[in-house]
Design an enzyme around this catalytic site. Structure first.
Site, PDB file in Angstrom:
ATOM      1  N   LYS A  43       0.803  -1.379   0.320  1.00  0.00           N
ATOM      2  CA  LYS A  43       0.204   0.197  -0.545  1.00  0.00           C
ATOM      3  C   LYS A  43       0.836   1.050  -0.094  1.00  0.00           C
ATOM      4  O   LYS A  43       0.380   2.582   0.116  1.00  0.00           O
ATOM      5  CB  LYS A  43      -0.897   0.152   0.971  1.00  0.00           C
ATOM      6  CG  LYS A  43      -1.851  -1.277   1.115  1.00  0.00           C
ATOM      7  CD  LYS A  43      -2.255  -1.537   0.130  1.00  0.00           C
ATOM      8  CE  LYS A  43      -3.511  -1.091  -0.245  1.00  0.00           C
ATOM      9  NZ  LYS A  43      -5.184  -1.304  -0.948  1.00  0.00           N
ATOM     10  N   SER A 285      -2.681 -12.481   4.539  1.00  0.00           N
ATOM     11  CA  SER A 285      -3.113 -12.396   2.758  1.00  0.00           C
ATOM     12  C   SER A 285      -1.898 -13.022   2.148  1.00  0.00           C
ATOM     13  O   SER A 285      -2.484 -13.392   0.929  1.00  0.00           O
ATOM     14  CB  SER A 285      -3.458 -10.879   2.890  1.00  0.00           C
ATOM     15  OG  SER A 285      -2.137  -9.852   1.901  1.00  0.00           O
TER      16      SER A 285
HETATM   17  N1  PMP Z   1      -3.747  -7.892   1.692  1.00  0.00           N
HETATM   18  C1  PMP Z   1      -3.262  -7.248   2.751  1.00  0.00           C
HETATM   19  C2  PMP Z   1      -2.834  -7.200   4.010  1.00  0.00           C
HETATM   20  C3  PMP Z   1      -3.375  -5.565   2.356  1.00  0.00           C
HETATM   21  O1  PMP Z   1      -3.090  -5.168   3.399  1.00  0.00           O
HETATM   22  C4  PMP Z   1      -4.006  -4.930   1.351  1.00  0.00           C
HETATM   23  C5  PMP Z   1      -5.264  -3.862   0.729  1.00  0.00           C
HETATM   24  N2  PMP Z   1      -6.041  -3.516   1.877  1.00  0.00           N
HETATM   25  C6  PMP Z   1      -4.641  -6.778   0.420  1.00  0.00           C
HETATM   26  C7  PMP Z   1      -3.516  -7.285   0.575  1.00  0.00           C
HETATM   27  C8  PMP Z   1      -5.031  -5.817  -1.539  1.00  0.00           C
HETATM   28  O2  PMP Z   1      -4.743  -4.783  -1.920  1.00  0.00           O
HETATM   29  P1  PMP Z   1      -5.463  -4.304  -2.922  1.00  0.00           P
HETATM   30  O3  PMP Z   1      -5.841  -3.263  -1.402  1.00  0.00           O
HETATM   31  O4  PMP Z   1      -4.032  -3.244  -3.633  1.00  0.00           O
HETATM   32  O5  PMP Z   1      -6.752  -5.363  -3.388  1.00  0.00           O
END
Ligand code: PMP
Length: 493
Positions: A43, A285
């Site tokens: 991010k 994630s």
């Molecule tokens: N994994 C984590 C730990 C995140 O903080 C985010 C962002 N919210 C994502 C995945 C997903 O990325 P994006 O917002 O670009 O879809």
């Protein structure tokens, strides 16, 4: 490595790393490790892009407060960017996200406004909108802001293509939160590598994309509530309770070739394997995205190149289920290992130190006078060290109670000349019979160390002594032992 003019210039250019042990042998599975960004997540890219886009369009003016609803990584990235550029930042966050994230944001100078967990992602978003409207803040709108996707088209994609050095990319795997990564990478790949299959992964218990059910929205296009298939899940940062504008756009453009559901326990297991088999420390994630990529890899053709996003570092999850099975104390194996040699064990006394002929101790006269007079200078006086955690805890109790006290920090600069601190320590050890620090005095009387101070507070003696002195204070009704740093609890209490 170049010299950088600002931390912001270190964002991006994260490494693409081939998994040598976890991936099936017939494919090349690469992970793009976004924890290499300065604040440890993907991010950071978006945070800089949204702020600089708003600066250029005039939507953000110098000194204006920035606000965003974020589960953490966006906020942490924004906090870095805002700190570097001098914008105040307010973050709204549901109370169920990890405590580390809140503390990091506040450390970086941001304000964190918590919203009830029951109100989920839409709750924090609505709160951010309310605050922005009322106070004239710049709202980042990461879920819909095209700059969030564009930065991936302009940076993430060229980095991947450059690092593959002409090898074809068969499959790209990502989860989606805002959908910035999915939308932006897919947009770029369709231009430069149209045959790449794009896989969106999502929690198996909250298949919002997999259901094919569109997100309910009002006439202005705003989500009217949670998606009917949404359920709370373990992957922080993935699938909020609604399908974002950027995700919806990626689907509508035909960018999502397949959807891979991932179970939460498999995500955590995969994050742990990634740490233990590959030495790559990433969050939940990331484990989830890699679990999806490994499932895809099984049936991928020989020699296929697969790229999988790892959005952030594992350090952000110490208080979450990802670390639930990771103990603090020694387990049976570790205890057995400890007991396999004689010294430094917890189940036997330490080996006696070789007898040393007692040295006649000559105590410094002025130190003696100081140890006599200092305890009478305030209702509570402690001989302490600046960097001792027991001293820190004792000071915390006294500060909580609002008691007037003096902490004579023997390792501070003031006591370094002529080795004065150590001379005072020698006198203290002789007079109290205890070599440890702190040594606490109440009304000139020696009490003992930190735990003795806590004990007299617990049983009311401290309050009685302070009342007798006519000292004002706030009674402390919690357990003072809880003030010790967490790692000290088992040993000290
Ligand atoms: N994994 C984590 C730990 C995140 O903080 C985010 C962002 N919210 C994502 C995945 C997903 O990325 P994006 O917002 O670009 O879809």
């Amino acid at each position: 490595m170049a010299r950088y003019n600002s931390i912001l210039d270190t964002i991006g250019n994260t490494p693409l790393i081939r998994l040598g042990r976890m991936a099936p042998r017939h494919v090349n599975l690469y992970v793009k490790v976004e924890s290499f960004n300065p604040m440890g997540s993907v991010k950071d890219r978006m945070a800089r892009a949204i702020i600089e886009d708003a600066e250029q369009s005039g939507a953000l003016t110098p000194g204006q407060t920035v606000i965003e609803a974020t589960s953490g990584n966006t906020g942490i990235g924004l906090a870095m960017v805002c700190a570097q550029k001098g914008y105040p930042l307010v973050v709204t966050m549901a109370e169920n996200f990890s405590v580390e994230r809140r503390k990091m944001l506040r450390f970086l100078g941001a304000k964190v406004v918590l919203t009830p967990a029951s109100e989920k992602g839409t709750g924090m978003l609505t709160k951010a909108e309310e605050l922005a409207a009322q106070h004239g803040y710049f709202l980042c709108r990461q879920f819909d802001n095209p700059a969030n996707a564009r930065v991936h088209t302009e940076t993430t994609v060229p980095e991947i293509i450059r690092d593959l050095q002409g090898d074809p990319l068969h499959t790209f795997v990502t989860g989606f939160g805002t959908g910035g990564t999915l939308n932006g990478v897919a947009t770029g790949l369709r231009r430069v590598s149209p045959d790449t299959e794009i896989v969106a992964a999502e929690p198996d218990n909250a298949q919002v994309l997999g259901s094919g059910i569109p997100q309910p929205r009002d006439e202005q296009g705003k989500p009217t509530g949670s998606h009917p298939n949404f359920k709370p899940h373990l992957m922080q940062g993935w699938s909020p309770d609604f399908i974002s504008g950027l995700t919806e756009e990626a689907v509508a453009n035909g960018f999502v070739d397949s959807i891979q559901p991932v179970p939460g326990d498999l995500a955590m297991q995969t994050a742990r394997r990634l740490a233990q088999d590959e030495g790559i420390f990433a969050g939940t994630s990331s484990g989830a995205t890699l679990a999806a990529a490994l499932a895809i890899a099984e049936s991928a053709p020989n020699g296929a190149n697969i790229v999988c996003m790892l959005p952030d570092t594992g350090e952000r999850y110490l208080s979450t289920p990802l670390f639930a099975d990771i103990g603090e104390d020694m387990n049976a194996d570790e205890l057995e290992l400890s007991r396999s040699t004689q010294g430094f064990r917890f189940d036997t006394r330490s080996a006696p130190s070789p007898a040393v002929a007692a040295q006649p101790v000559t105590l410094d006269k002025s130190a003696e006078a100081f140890v006599k007079s200092a305890p009478t200078q305030a209702p509570v006086v402690m001989f302490a060290l600046e960097w001792c955690e027991f001293c820190w805890s004792a000071r915390n109790l006294l500060s909580e109670m609002g008691v007037e006290f003096i902490s004579v920090d023997l390792d501070s600069v003031a006591y370094q000349a002529d080795d004065r601190g150590n001379k005072i320590r020698a006198v203290l050890a002789e007079q109290t019979g205890s070599p440890t620090i702190p040594q606490v005095y109440v009304d000139g009387e020696h009490i003992g160390g930190c735990t003795e101070l806590f004990d007299i507070q617990r049983d009311g003696q401290l309050d009685t002594a302070l009342n007798k002195l006519g000292v004002s204070f706030t009674p402390y009704n919690e357990d003072p032992y809880a003030l010790l740093p967490k790692w000290l609890h088992t040993r000290a209490s």
